[in-house]
Motif scaffolding. Structure first.
Motif, PDB file in Angstrom:
ATOM      1  N   ASP A  95      -6.863   3.201  21.255  1.00 35.62           N
ATOM      2  CA  ASP A  95      -7.617   3.292  20.120  1.00 35.62           C
ATOM      3  C   ASP A  95      -7.513   2.209  19.437  1.00 35.62           C
ATOM      4  N   ARG A  96      -8.232   1.861  18.586  1.00 28.76           N
ATOM      5  CA  ARG A  96      -8.630   0.492  17.833  1.00 28.76           C
ATOM      6  C   ARG A  96      -7.404  -0.219  17.359  1.00 28.76           C
ATOM      7  N   ASP A  97      -6.309   0.745  16.726  1.00 25.35           N
ATOM      8  CA  ASP A  97      -5.107   0.124  16.112  1.00 25.35           C
ATOM      9  C   ASP A  97      -4.390  -0.373  17.523  1.00 25.35           C
ATOM     10  N   GLU A  98      -4.273   0.124  18.462  1.00 30.09           N
ATOM     11  CA  GLU A  98      -3.525  -0.248  19.659  1.00 30.09           C
ATOM     12  C   GLU A  98      -4.010  -1.721  20.136  1.00 30.09           C
ATOM     13  N   TRP A  99      -5.605  -1.501  20.115  1.00 32.43           N
ATOM     14  CA  TRP A  99      -6.158  -2.826  20.800  1.00 32.43           C
ATOM     15  C   TRP A  99      -5.935  -3.836  19.839  1.00 32.43           C
ATOM     16  N   GLU A 100      -6.031  -3.599  18.410  1.00 31.67           N
ATOM     17  CA  GLU A 100      -5.924  -4.779  17.608  1.00 31.67           C
ATOM     18  C   GLU A 100      -4.386  -5.436  17.694  1.00 31.67           C
ATOM     19  N   SER A 101      -3.375  -4.313  18.061  1.00 33.41           N
ATOM     20  CA  SER A 101      -2.109  -4.744  18.129  1.00 33.41           C
ATOM     21  C   SER A 101      -1.789  -5.728  19.265  1.00 33.41           C
ATOM     22  N   THR A 102      -2.460  -5.384  20.307  1.00 30.65           N
ATOM     23  CA  THR A 102      -2.550  -6.020  21.639  1.00 30.65           C
ATOM     24  C   THR A 102      -2.996  -7.466  21.414  1.00 30.65           C
ATOM     25  N   LEU A 103      -3.911  -7.665  20.662  1.00 30.34           N
ATOM     26  CA  LEU A 103      -4.758  -9.043  20.333  1.00 30.34           C
ATOM     27  C   LEU A 103      -3.800  -9.599  19.434  1.00 30.34           C
ATOM     28  N   ARG A 104      -3.057  -9.247  18.364  1.00 32.56           N
ATOM     29  CA  ARG A 104      -2.027  -9.972  17.555  1.00 32.56           C
ATOM     30  C   ARG A 104      -0.702 -10.418  18.504  1.00 32.56           C
ATOM     31  N   HIS A 105      -0.357  -9.435  19.474  1.00 28.17           N
ATOM     32  CA  HIS A 105       0.728  -9.958  20.409  1.00 28.17           C
ATOM     33  C   HIS A 105       0.285 -11.188  21.276  1.00 28.17           C
ATOM     34  N   GLU A 106      -0.990 -11.162  21.606  1.00 27.97           N
ATOM     35  CA  GLU A 106      -1.628 -12.335  22.647  1.00 27.97           C
ATOM     36  C   GLU A 106      -1.408 -13.574  21.689  1.00 27.97           C
ATOM     37  N   LEU A 107      -1.863 -13.462  20.341  1.00 23.47           N
ATOM     38  CA  LEU A 107      -2.261 -14.474  19.347  1.00 23.47           C
ATOM     39  C   LEU A 107      -0.508 -15.085  19.380  1.00 23.47           C
ATOM     40  N   VAL A 108       0.366 -14.420  19.305  1.00 24.34           N
ATOM     41  CA  VAL A 108       1.836 -14.919  19.106  1.00 24.34           C
ATOM     42  C   VAL A 108       1.939 -15.730  20.295  1.00 24.34           C
ATOM     43  N   HIS A 109       1.626 -15.440  21.467  1.00 27.43           N
ATOM     44  CA  HIS A 109       1.576 -16.257  22.728  1.00 27.43           C
ATOM     45  C   HIS A 109       0.893 -17.386  22.805  1.00 27.43           C
ATOM     46  N   VAL A 110      -0.220 -17.238  22.384  1.00 31.97           N
ATOM     47  CA  VAL A 110      -1.194 -18.600  22.084  1.00 31.97           C
ATOM     48  C   VAL A 110      -0.659 -19.578  21.017  1.00 31.97           C
ATOM     49  N   GLU A 111       0.002 -19.021  20.096  1.00 29.34           N
ATOM     50  CA  GLU A 111       0.557 -19.882  19.197  1.00 29.34           C
ATOM     51  C   GLU A 111       1.843 -20.660  19.507  1.00 29.34           C
ATOM     52  N   GLN A 112       2.645 -20.079  20.118  1.00 32.49           N
ATOM     53  CA  GLN A 112       3.762 -20.543  20.743  1.00 32.49           C
ATOM     54  C   GLN A 112       3.370 -21.462  21.927  1.00 32.49           C
ATOM     55  N   TYR A 113       2.261 -21.157  22.817  1.00 30.86           N
ATOM     56  CA  TYR A 113       2.201 -22.175  23.829  1.00 30.86           C
ATOM     57  C   TYR A 113       1.426 -23.452  23.208  1.00 30.86           C
ATOM     58  N   GLN A 114       0.584 -23.356  22.156  1.00 24.29           N
ATOM     59  CA  GLN A 114      -0.033 -24.486  21.557  1.00 24.29           C
ATOM     60  C   GLN A 114       0.866 -25.298  21.078  1.00 24.29           C
ATOM     61  N   ARG A 115       1.893 -24.701  20.376  1.00 24.42           N
ATOM     62  CA  ARG A 115       2.919 -25.658  19.694  1.00 24.42           C
ATOM     63  C   ARG A 115       4.088 -26.059  20.665  1.00 24.42           C
ATOM     64  N   ASP A 116       4.610 -25.283  21.448  1.00 23.15           N
ATOM     65  CA  ASP A 116       5.867 -25.438  22.274  1.00 23.15           C
ATOM     66  C   ASP A 116       5.524 -25.630  23.831  1.00 23.15           C
ATOM     67  N   GLY A 117       4.544 -25.649  24.370  1.00 24.38           N
ATOM     68  CA  GLY A 117       4.107 -25.715  25.573  1.00 24.38           C
ATOM     69  C   GLY A 117       4.320 -24.631  26.634  1.00 24.38           C
ATOM     70  N   THR A 118       5.004 -23.472  26.065  1.00 26.83           N
ATOM     71  CA  THR A 118       5.341 -22.359  26.703  1.00 26.83           C
ATOM     72  C   THR A 118       5.568 -21.089  25.782  1.00 26.83           C
ATOM     73  N   THR A 119       5.711 -19.942  26.556  1.00 23.94           N
ATOM     74  CA  THR A 119       5.971 -18.769  25.376  1.00 23.94           C
ATOM     75  C   THR A 119       6.696 -17.794  26.121  1.00 23.94           C
ATOM     76  N   ASP A 120       7.470 -17.012  25.499  1.00 27.04           N
ATOM     77  CA  ASP A 120       8.240 -15.988  25.993  1.00 27.04           C
ATOM     78  C   ASP A 120       8.250 -14.625  24.945  1.00 27.04           C
ATOM     79  N   HIS A 121       9.125 -13.754  25.384  1.00 25.62           N
ATOM     80  CA  HIS A 121       9.297 -12.644  24.507  1.00 25.62           C
ATOM     81  C   HIS A 121      10.674 -12.415  23.967  1.00 25.62           C
TER      82      HIS A 121
END
Length: 185
Positions: A95-121
């Motif tokens: 549903d829309r809430d789950e999709w938006e949550s998925t996108l926010r999850h991926e934003l954390v990965h992009v943010e970590q990658y752009q700052r730290d050069g890698t990402t994890d959980h």
């Protein structure tokens, strides 16, 4: 956002809406992401991941330690490009809430990658995910081909979407809960 969520039909629509939503999250929640360095695509094959950030592996990159982008040969000091890959089946299942949550999850990965050069959980990801009101793991959206359970208590041990070593050699593995053999259900 000109395109409404309910009117998404094509892959281009899905990318357009998702990108616009992510820009809104960046603005409203202070996510430090440079979208000029992010490409977008839609996968029709993925079964285990609702979305993913594809990026080059950088030697010496550690989450929590800003990466020295200028240390890369020919780099102008800007992070390398990454790609957010959206899974069409997940979008169609969530549903829309789950999709938006998925996108926010991926934003954390992009943010970590752009700052730290890698990402994890790890811990930093979990803390940032909580701040953005998203989960560390996205919900399942397709049925696995193989389900492995504990031979004693029946607890779920693993889901696999294709044949692998764990499925093929399950009799040599033990569950973490009871130490019992694994059963294929």
């Amino acid at each position: 956002m000109d395109l409404s969520y309910d009117s998404i039909e094509s892959d281009a629509d899905l990318i357009e809406w998702s990108r616009a939503y992510c820009r809104t999250v960046r603005r409203e929640r202070g996510v430090s992401v440079r979208f000029d360095l992010v490409d977008w695509e839609v996968s029709h094959r993925a079964k285990r991941r609702a979305a993913a950030v594809k990026r080059p592996k950088l030697d010496g990159a550690i989450v929590g330690e800003p990466f020295d982008w200028e240390s890369l040969d020919g780099s102008d000091g800007r992070p390398l490009r990454c790609t957010v890959s959206l899974t069409r089946e997940a979008f169609e299942t969530f549903d829309r809430d789950e999709w938006e949550s998925t996108l926010r999850h991926e934003l954390v990965h992009v943010e970590q990658y752009q700052r730290d050069g890698t990402t994890d959980h790890g811990p930093a990801f979990r803390e940032r995910a909580a701040h953005l009101d998203t989960d560390v793991h996205c919900p399942a959206f397709s049925d696995p081909k193989y389900v492995l359970t504990c031979g004693d208590c029946g607890d779920l041990v693993a889901r696999r979407y294709r044949d692998c070593k764990l499925v093929d050699e399950r009799e040599s593995y033990r569950s973490n809960c009871c130490g019992a053999s694994l059963e294929l259900t």
